[in-house]
Scaffold this active site. Structure first.
Site, PDB file in Angstrom:
ATOM      1  N   ARG A  50       0.838  -1.196   0.000  1.00 56.24           N
ATOM      2  CA  ARG A  50       0.000   0.000   0.000  1.00 56.24           C
ATOM      3  C   ARG A  50       0.879   1.254   0.000  1.00 56.24           C
ATOM      4  NH1 ARG A  50      -4.803  -1.128   4.455  1.00 56.24           N
ATOM      5  NH2 ARG A  50      -5.623  -3.048   3.534  1.00 56.24           N
ATOM      6  N   ASP A  52       1.166   5.499   0.379  1.00 54.69           N
ATOM      7  CA  ASP A  52       0.499   6.593   1.076  1.00 54.69           C
ATOM      8  C   ASP A  52      -0.020   7.638   0.087  1.00 54.69           C
ATOM      9  OD1 ASP A  52       1.086   5.438   3.518  1.00 54.69           O
ATOM     10  OD2 ASP A  52       2.956   6.558   3.762  1.00 54.69           O
ATOM     11  N   TYR A 121      11.878   1.308  -3.907  1.00 51.81           N
ATOM     12  CA  TYR A 121      11.409   2.673  -4.086  1.00 51.81           C
ATOM     13  C   TYR A 121      12.563   3.573  -4.530  1.00 51.81           C
ATOM     14  CZ  TYR A 121       6.968   1.862  -1.589  1.00 51.81           C
ATOM     15  OH  TYR A 121       5.720   1.428  -1.213  1.00 51.81           O
ATOM     16  N   ARG A 209      10.305   7.898   3.756  1.00 49.54           N
ATOM     17  CA  ARG A 209      10.312   9.364   3.826  1.00 49.54           C
ATOM     18  C   ARG A 209      11.041   9.868   5.065  1.00 49.54           C
ATOM     19  NH1 ARG A 209       4.186  10.341   3.532  1.00 49.54           N
ATOM     20  NH2 ARG A 209       4.789  12.512   3.898  1.00 49.54           N
TER      21      ARG A 209
END
Length: 278
Positions: A50, A52, A121, A209
């Site tokens: 999932r 964000d 990522y 992040r």
């Protein structure tokens, strides 16, 4: 039959992946398009990871269980392979910021979430006015000070491995923050944009992040290269760690084992998840 769905999306106008009442989400939009194309009232997909709100994806993977007869009937009179017809019809229904790259029949034992062995990522930062491009502002973080990528790589190396990332995660009750970080490296692309590549078996909420935010402090020279590892060793959120904006983050790829190992990997991952939830 189980379908593997490879998709990509611009997360700017989505409230994340997961379905939320009254909000536009990737899952909700994709499921609605699949329901229309398959002529089914209720469609539910399972996703590899999932994302964000505001996070993008080039290599997201989901799966859907559906009757073979339903797929064949949805192709109508077309002589093309039914899954090609389905992918084309779903893409024709979807908005431009969500695309289905391919729909294939998944091999035996495949589970988009539990069969995955890693997720990769990339976080992109334009830290020089000369490389800030208004055409990529929705996908690249504009940063006002230059970053020392050598220092960031030195700090990143100490974070790789099986670690407790509680200091870099938004913790959820009953959920573990232990992850295996496989890669965390920085380089500049052809345009001069700083790109951080992060690969792990899984990620907890805000982990990438927050890691990037901590490493930016090192890259600017505000913190020593040893600081992120010291923060991680504390196993609690540090006020000095800034969670950077979501728009610089993109899910690039999900890795899976060979077909023969898919079911075993899913069983192992599911067992770990059940132990955590217990």
């Amino acid at each position: 039959m189980r379908l593997r769905i490879d998709c990509a999306y611009d997360g700017t106008d989505f409230s994340g992946w997961a379905v939320q009442p009254t909000r536009r989400t990737v899952q909700g939009t994709l499921e609605a398009a699949l329901a229309t194309a398959l002529r089914q009232p209720d469609v539910r997909v399972t996703v590899a990871g999932r994302t964000d709100a505001g996070v993008h994806a080039r290599g997201q993977v989901a799966h859907l269980d559906v009757g073979r007869d339903v797929v064949e009937a949805s192709a109508g009179r077309s002589t093309d392979p039914p899954l090609e017809v389905l992918a084309r019809r779903v893409d024709g229904i979807l908005p431009p910021d969500l695309r289905v790259r391919r729909v294939t029949e998944a091999p035996t034992g495949f589970d988009a979430r539990f069969s995955a062995v890693w997720r990769r990522y990339a976080y992109r930062i334009a830290d020089d006015r000369a490389v800030v491009d208004p055409l990529t502002r929705g996908h690249v973080l504009a940063w006002g000070r230059p970053l020392d990528l050598d220092a960031m790589n030195e700090a990143s190396a100490a974070l790789v491995g099986l670690r407790d990332f509680a200091a870099f995660c938004k913790q959820r009750e009953g959920a573990t923050t232990v992850r295996t970080l496989l890669d965390l490296v920085w380089h500049r692309d052809a345009a001069g944009v700083a790109v951080g590549t992060v690969r792990a078996d899984a990620f907890c909420h805000n982990m990438v992040r927050a890691l990037v935010g901590g490493l930016i402090a090192v890259g600017e020279g505000r913190r020593p290269t040893t600081w992120p590892a010291e923060v991680m060793a504390g196993r609690r959120r540090d006020a000095g760690v800034r969670v950077v904006h979501a728009h610089g983050l993109t899910l690039e790829e999900v890795g899976y084992p060979d077909d023969a190992e898919l079911a075993a990997q899913a069983d192992r991952a599911r067992a770990r998840r059940e132990a955590i939830d217990a």
